[in-house]
Scaffold this active site. Sequence first.
Site, PDB file in Angstrom:
ATOM      1  N   SER A   1       7.611  -3.286 -23.931  1.00  0.00           N
ATOM      2  CA  SER A   1       6.386  -3.228 -23.114  1.00  0.00           C
ATOM      3  C   SER A   1       6.442  -2.206 -21.973  1.00  0.00           C
ATOM      4  O   SER A   1       6.049  -2.503 -20.838  1.00  0.00           O
ATOM      5  CB  SER A   1       6.068  -4.618 -22.542  1.00  0.00           C
TER       6      SER A   1
ATOM      7  N   SER B   1       2.596  -4.749 -14.564  1.00  0.00           N
ATOM      8  CA  SER B   1       2.673  -3.410 -15.159  1.00  0.00           C
ATOM      9  C   SER B   1       1.420  -2.603 -14.808  1.00  0.00           C
ATOM     10  O   SER B   1       0.398  -3.161 -14.412  1.00  0.00           O
ATOM     11  CB  SER B   1       2.801  -3.519 -16.684  1.00  0.00           C
TER      12      SER B   1
ATOM     13  N   ASP C   1       7.643 -13.184 -19.078  1.00  0.00           N
ATOM     14  CA  ASP C   1       6.466 -13.268 -19.944  1.00  0.00           C
ATOM     15  C   ASP C   1       6.179 -14.725 -20.296  1.00  0.00           C
ATOM     16  O   ASP C   1       7.104 -15.533 -20.391  1.00  0.00           O
ATOM     17  CB  ASP C   1       6.728 -12.445 -21.220  1.00  0.00           C
TER      18      ASP C   1
ATOM     19  N   ARG D   1      14.145 -11.184 -21.997  1.00  0.00           N
ATOM     20  CA  ARG D   1      12.687 -11.294 -22.124  1.00  0.00           C
ATOM     21  C   ARG D   1      12.356 -12.728 -22.488  1.00  0.00           C
ATOM     22  O   ARG D   1      12.914 -13.272 -23.452  1.00  0.00           O
ATOM     23  CB  ARG D   1      12.131 -10.340 -23.178  1.00  0.00           C
TER      24      ARG D   1
ATOM     25  N   HIS E   1       0.783 -18.254 -13.447  1.00  0.00           N
ATOM     26  CA  HIS E   1       1.439 -17.285 -12.565  1.00  0.00           C
ATOM     27  C   HIS E   1       2.028 -17.992 -11.353  1.00  0.00           C
ATOM     28  O   HIS E   1       3.117 -17.660 -10.892  1.00  0.00           O
ATOM     29  CB  HIS E   1       0.442 -16.208 -12.126  1.00  0.00           C
TER      30      HIS E   1
ATOM     31  N   ARG F   1      -5.273 -19.356 -16.299  1.00  0.00           N
ATOM     32  CA  ARG F   1      -4.058 -18.531 -16.318  1.00  0.00           C
ATOM     33  C   ARG F   1      -3.370 -18.408 -14.950  1.00  0.00           C
ATOM     34  O   ARG F   1      -2.136 -18.453 -14.881  1.00  0.00           O
ATOM     35  CB  ARG F   1      -4.384 -17.134 -16.859  1.00  0.00           C
TER      36      ARG F   1
ATOM     37  N   LEU G   1      22.631  -9.488  -3.074  1.00  0.00           N
ATOM     38  CA  LEU G   1      21.862  -9.215  -4.296  1.00  0.00           C
ATOM     39  C   LEU G   1      20.756  -8.223  -3.977  1.00  0.00           C
ATOM     40  O   LEU G   1      20.017  -8.405  -3.014  1.00  0.00           O
ATOM     41  CB  LEU G   1      21.226 -10.521  -4.812  1.00  0.00           C
TER      42      LEU G   1
HETATM   43  C1  FPP Z   1       3.409 -12.269 -17.889  1.00  0.00           C
HETATM   44  O1  FPP Z   1       2.792 -13.409 -18.385  1.00  0.00           O
HETATM   45  C2  FPP Z   1       3.529 -12.322 -16.456  1.00  0.00           C
HETATM   46  C3  FPP Z   1       2.861 -11.536 -15.565  1.00  0.00           C
HETATM   47  C4  FPP Z   1       1.898 -10.501 -15.992  1.00  0.00           C
HETATM   48  C5  FPP Z   1       3.000 -11.699 -14.118  1.00  0.00           C
HETATM   49  C6  FPP Z   1       4.346 -12.093 -13.606  1.00  0.00           C
HETATM   50  C7  FPP Z   1       4.156 -12.764 -12.311  1.00  0.00           C
HETATM   51  C8  FPP Z   1       4.885 -13.775 -11.833  1.00  0.00           C
HETATM   52  C9  FPP Z   1       6.062 -14.291 -12.508  1.00  0.00           C
HETATM   53  C10 FPP Z   1       4.504 -14.505 -10.581  1.00  0.00           C
HETATM   54  C11 FPP Z   1       4.552 -13.753  -9.332  1.00  0.00           C
HETATM   55  C12 FPP Z   1       5.736 -12.887  -9.183  1.00  0.00           C
HETATM   56  C13 FPP Z   1       6.243 -12.547  -8.007  1.00  0.00           C
HETATM   57  C14 FPP Z   1       7.353 -11.590  -7.916  1.00  0.00           C
HETATM   58  C15 FPP Z   1       5.718 -13.142  -6.796  1.00  0.00           C
HETATM   59  P1  FPP Z   1       1.438 -13.260 -19.195  1.00  0.00           P
HETATM   60  O2  FPP Z   1       0.312 -13.522 -18.255  1.00  0.00           O
HETATM   61  O3  FPP Z   1       1.390 -11.947 -19.896  1.00  0.00           O
HETATM   62  O4  FPP Z   1       1.591 -14.449 -20.209  1.00  0.00           O
HETATM   63  P2  FPP Z   1       1.021 -14.542 -21.703  1.00  0.00           P
HETATM   64  O5  FPP Z   1       1.682 -13.435 -22.484  1.00  0.00           O
HETATM   65  O6  FPP Z   1       1.470 -15.908 -22.134  1.00  0.00           O
HETATM   66  O7  FPP Z   1      -0.466 -14.407 -21.614  1.00  0.00           O
END
Ligand code: FPP
Length: 238
Positions: free
Chosen positions: A191, A60, A15, A183, A32, A28, A126
Amino acid sequence: MLPGPIPRHVAIIMDGNGRWANERRLPRPFGHRAGMKAVREAVEGAIDAGVEVLTLFAFSEENWNRPALEISALMDLLEEYIAREVAELRDQGVRVHVLGDRSRLTAGGRAAVERVERETAAGEKLSLNLCISYSSRGEIARAARLLAEEVLKGTKKLEDIDEEAIRSKLYTAPWGDPDLLIRTSGEQRLSNFLLWQLAYTELYVTPVLWPDFNRRTLRDAILDYQRRERRFGKVTAS
Ligand code: FPP
């Protein structure tokens, strides 16, 4: 090597990508993209520490409600991650599984997911589980549906539906429950992630935003875990 017991199965709610990008006045999707590098850190750190199973919450079911542009950036990143990392993951002995409702992915996304599962199938060091289009309540409802079907078909008796029967129908059935849940970004909630599986899991919340996560963060989490006393509802032997 770390002294003390190593959690066999570590799960992570990744997160804080959006906040990381906001802090830098970036859109944003940049967060990512930076988060993708942190996935590599987590995988390598887990291998170094001797963790056997790493389960990451990448997307999710609720995330389908995000703006279309962000969703497509995330799906593109997933495909890019697989294209870039599949050979290295295989060489590192990582076996990848994707858990969740993959019928909602694009054809390209599904093909990438099938490819990484196929090409890493021999990995023994793993198990890396990527939860994509995953929700825990959805997973439990699916398990109930699968069991109900067996009862209707007559291959299972109603009285055989117990905790073990439900566990066996969860996406995570092959790996057992996480020992440690991490987390990032300081939020203290689950969540809709692994609600069944986390019943006795040790929780570790760090303020580190996901893109800044690295092996040291993982090491700190494991060291903290090693100070915990796990009782699973029992009393300590004295
Ligand atoms: C939460 O941050 C993160 C996600 C919804 C996406 C997770 C994706 C990655 C780590 C990158 C790609 C992953 C793989 C496996 C290739 P958020 O956007 O909810 O952050 P915020 O709460 O600060 O807005």
